[in-house]
Scaffold this motif. Structure first.
Motif, short mmCIF file in Angstrom:
data_model
loop_
_atom_site.label_atom_id
_atom_site.label_comp_id
_atom_site.label_asym_id
_atom_site.label_seq_id
_atom_site.Cartn_x
_atom_site.Cartn_y
_atom_site.Cartn_z
N THR A 319 0.85 -1.18 0.00
CA THR A 319 0.00 0.00 0.00
C THR A 319 0.89 1.23 0.00
O THR A 319 1.89 1.30 0.71
N GLN A 320 0.52 2.21 -0.81
CA GLN A 320 1.43 3.30 -1.14
C GLN A 320 1.91 4.12 0.05
O GLN A 320 3.07 4.45 0.17
N HIS A 321 1.00 4.47 0.95
CA HIS A 321 1.34 5.42 2.00
C HIS A 321 1.53 4.79 3.38
O HIS A 321 1.89 5.49 4.33
N SER A 322 1.28 3.49 3.51
CA SER A 322 1.35 2.87 4.83
C SER A 322 2.21 1.63 4.90
O SER A 322 2.43 1.10 6.00
N SER A 323 2.71 1.14 3.77
CA SER A 323 3.56 -0.06 3.78
C SER A 323 5.02 0.33 3.70
O SER A 323 5.40 1.24 2.95
N MET A 324 5.83 -0.38 4.44
CA MET A 324 7.25 -0.05 4.52
C MET A 324 7.97 -0.20 3.19
O MET A 324 8.77 0.66 2.80
N PHE A 325 7.70 -1.27 2.44
CA PHE A 325 8.46 -1.54 1.22
C PHE A 325 8.42 -0.38 0.22
O PHE A 325 9.46 0.12 -0.20
N PRO A 326 7.23 0.08 -0.20
CA PRO A 326 7.22 1.21 -1.15
C PRO A 326 7.78 2.50 -0.55
O PRO A 326 8.39 3.30 -1.26
N LEU A 327 7.59 2.70 0.76
CA LEU A 327 8.12 3.90 1.39
C LEU A 327 9.65 3.88 1.44
O LEU A 327 10.30 4.92 1.30
N LEU A 328 10.23 2.71 1.63
CA LEU A 328 11.68 2.59 1.59
C LEU A 328 12.22 3.02 0.23
O LEU A 328 13.21 3.76 0.13
N TRP A 329 11.54 2.57 -0.83
CA TRP A 329 12.01 2.91 -2.17
C TRP A 329 11.72 4.36 -2.54
O TRP A 329 12.50 4.99 -3.26
N GLU A 330 10.62 4.89 -2.04
CA GLU A 330 10.34 6.31 -2.28
C GLU A 330 11.44 7.17 -1.70
O GLU A 330 11.88 8.17 -2.30
N ASN A 331 11.95 6.78 -0.52
CA ASN A 331 13.03 7.52 0.13
C ASN A 331 14.40 7.19 -0.46
O ASN A 331 15.40 7.78 -0.06
N THR A 332 14.42 6.24 -1.39
CA THR A 332 15.65 5.92 -2.10
C THR A 332 15.64 6.53 -3.50
O THR A 332 16.60 6.39 -4.26
N GLY A 333 14.53 7.18 -3.84
CA GLY A 333 14.45 7.88 -5.12
C GLY A 333 13.61 7.20 -6.18
O GLY A 333 13.65 7.57 -7.35
N VAL A 334 12.80 6.19 -5.78
CA VAL A 334 11.94 5.48 -6.72
C VAL A 334 10.49 5.72 -6.33
O VAL A 334 10.06 5.31 -5.25
N THR A 335 9.72 6.38 -7.18
CA THR A 335 8.31 6.65 -6.86
C THR A 335 7.51 5.35 -6.88
O THR A 335 7.96 4.33 -7.42
N TYR A 336 6.32 5.41 -6.31
CA TYR A 336 5.48 4.22 -6.24
C TYR A 336 5.15 3.69 -7.63
O TYR A 336 5.25 2.49 -7.90
N SER A 337 4.75 4.58 -8.54
CA SER A 337 4.43 4.15 -9.90
C SER A 337 5.64 3.55 -10.60
O SER A 337 5.52 2.53 -11.30
N GLU A 338 6.80 4.16 -10.40
CA GLU A 338 8.03 3.63 -10.99
C GLU A 338 8.36 2.25 -10.41
O GLU A 338 8.83 1.36 -11.13
N LEU A 339 8.11 2.08 -9.13
CA LEU A 339 8.37 0.80 -8.46
C LEU A 339 7.52 -0.31 -9.07
O LEU A 339 8.03 -1.39 -9.39
N ILE A 340 6.23 -0.05 -9.25
CA ILE A 340 5.34 -1.07 -9.81
C ILE A 340 5.76 -1.42 -11.23
O ILE A 340 5.81 -2.60 -11.62
N GLU A 341 6.07 -0.42 -12.04
CA GLU A 341 6.49 -0.68 -13.41
C GLU A 341 7.81 -1.44 -13.45
O GLU A 341 8.02 -2.31 -14.31
N LYS A 342 8.73 -1.11 -12.52
CA LYS A 342 10.00 -1.82 -12.46
C LYS A 342 9.79 -3.30 -12.13
O LYS A 342 10.46 -4.18 -12.70
N LEU A 343 8.86 -3.58 -11.23
CA LEU A 343 8.57 -4.97 -10.88
C LEU A 343 8.04 -5.75 -12.08
O LEU A 343 8.38 -6.92 -12.28
N VAL A 344 7.20 -5.10 -12.88
CA VAL A 344 6.69 -5.73 -14.10
C VAL A 344 7.84 -6.01 -15.06
O VAL A 344 7.94 -7.11 -15.64
N GLU A 345 8.73 -5.05 -15.23
CA GLU A 345 9.89 -5.23 -16.12
C GLU A 345 10.77 -6.38 -15.65
O GLU A 345 11.25 -7.18 -16.46
#
Length: 361
Positions: A319-345
């Motif tokens: 979940t975008q605003h409450s789960s640790m995994f996407p928040l870790l990557w957001e603070n590493t410079g990867v937005t949530y949308s970019e993260l999802i697309e990267k996982l698909v790739e």
């Protein structure tokens, strides 16, 4: 041309509701100019229901809980043609995205089905999913890899039933109080108990065995809880570390998803050199069980700077605003949308690599 993306969510698991929240977040993050989104809802009883292609964001998870009229078999849901929003027949999906947490989805079962059908999918494969779900198997593999862990013992239900007294005495001799008892094959802190005496230990066994045939008991340790996100296939990248500060004795399901009475600090304030150690240990854990796509690695950090790996989660909450995994990557410079697309790739990349394997002489 848009990519046809099939989302699997719900599932026959105690983490069913968490999966729905993850699905809603992923759907709302996807760029509909790039993807056609086809949802498959798996009920708590394990029934598959294939909904129509989604035309836009989802406001509430109830919109994803399709009725009986959408029922299909798993094979029909994954391979048959379906109607698009223009009522034209579409081909098979380009990739499957399992957004399933816990047993019957995160444990290698669905991944095995997709492998047999030779369908590309996002996330970890059969081995990594199964090993990552079973905390006992996972910890045994980490031990062989030289990753430091707290002491632990495990029991299957039949052994406990045959001699409960012996089980309790083994815990008290090998682990000491306080300790934590949990189902071996479950996440989101479901069925976990903190035990400080024999009475709580006995109750903890009963609670944990309601959710699994195998339980694990771990030594309690006074430490900070630090987590690291891992993203990639053969050459993974690690996020900045983040810290969970629970307002209770431990970070249980209610604290995670109901009360919200915990704080995430990202990046975590760590002594010099510790972040690098955590990231390297995360990479080792990822490669030890042959992960691909994504993992969240969880650690304990004591006042003496001693690090213990607790576990890895092969399909962490997203979940975008409450789960640790996407928040870790957001603070590493990867937005949530970019993260999802990267996982698909990454899922497509891994599938293409597997097609190079010869299966005949």
């Amino acid at each position: 041309m848009k990519m046809k993306l099939c989302l699997l969510f719900g599932g026959k698991s105690a983490e069913h509701e968490v999966s729905l929240l993850t699905a809603k977040a992923v759907i709302n993050a996807l760029d509909l100019t790039k993807f056609e989104i086809y949802p498959i809802f798996i009920t708590p009883d394990g029934e598959w229901r294939k909904g129509p292609a989604l035309e836009g964001p989802v406001d509430d998870v109830t919109a994803l809980q399709f009725g009986e009229e959408y029922s299909v078999s798993a094979m029909e849901g994954l391979q048959s043609t379906s109607l698009s929003v223009t009522n034209e027949q579409t081909s098979e999906f380009d990739i499957i995205f399992p957004l399933l947490h816990g047993p019957n989805g995160e444990d290698g079962t669905v991944q095995g089905l997709l492998e047999v059908m030779n369908l590309p999918y996002v996330g970890n494969g059969v081995l990594a999913s199964a090993a990552g779900m079973d905390k006992v198997i996972m910890k045994n593999l980490f031990k062989d890899a030289g990753l430091p862990q707290v002491n632990y013992v495990s029991f299957i239900r039949s052994a406990w039933d045959q001699n409960r007294q012996a089980a309790y005495e083994k815990v008290e001799n090998d682990i000491k109080y306080p300790c934590y008892i949990k189902p071996a094959n479950l996440g989101s802190s479901v069925g976990i108990s903190k035990c400080t005496n024999r009475q709580e230990l006995e109750a903890g066994f009963v609670e944990a065995f309601q959710h699994d045939r195998k339980v694990i008991i771990e030594q309690g340790v006074k430490a900070r809880e630090i987590e690291v996100g891992v993203l990639g296939n053969d050459y993974p990248e690690m996020s900045v570390p983040g810290e969970i500060v629970a307002q209770k004795d431990f970070y249980d399901y209610k604290a995670k998803y109901v009360d919200g009475d915990s704080v995430m600090i990202i990046p975590a304030e760590l002594p010099e050199g510790v972040a690098g150690q955590l990231q390297q240990m995360s990479k080792t854990a990822f490669q030890t069980i042959d992960c691909s796509g994504l993992v969240r690695a969880d650690f304990f950090l004591t006042e003496d700077k001693e690090i213990f790996i607790n576990e890895v989660n092969t399909m962490p909450g997203c979940t975008q605003h409450s789960s640790m995994f996407p928040l870790l990557w957001e603070n590493t410079g990867v937005t949530y949308s970019e993260l999802i697309e990267k996982l698909v790739e990454l899922g497509i990349e891994r599938h293409k690599e597997k097609q190079q394997i010869k299966y005949t002489f």
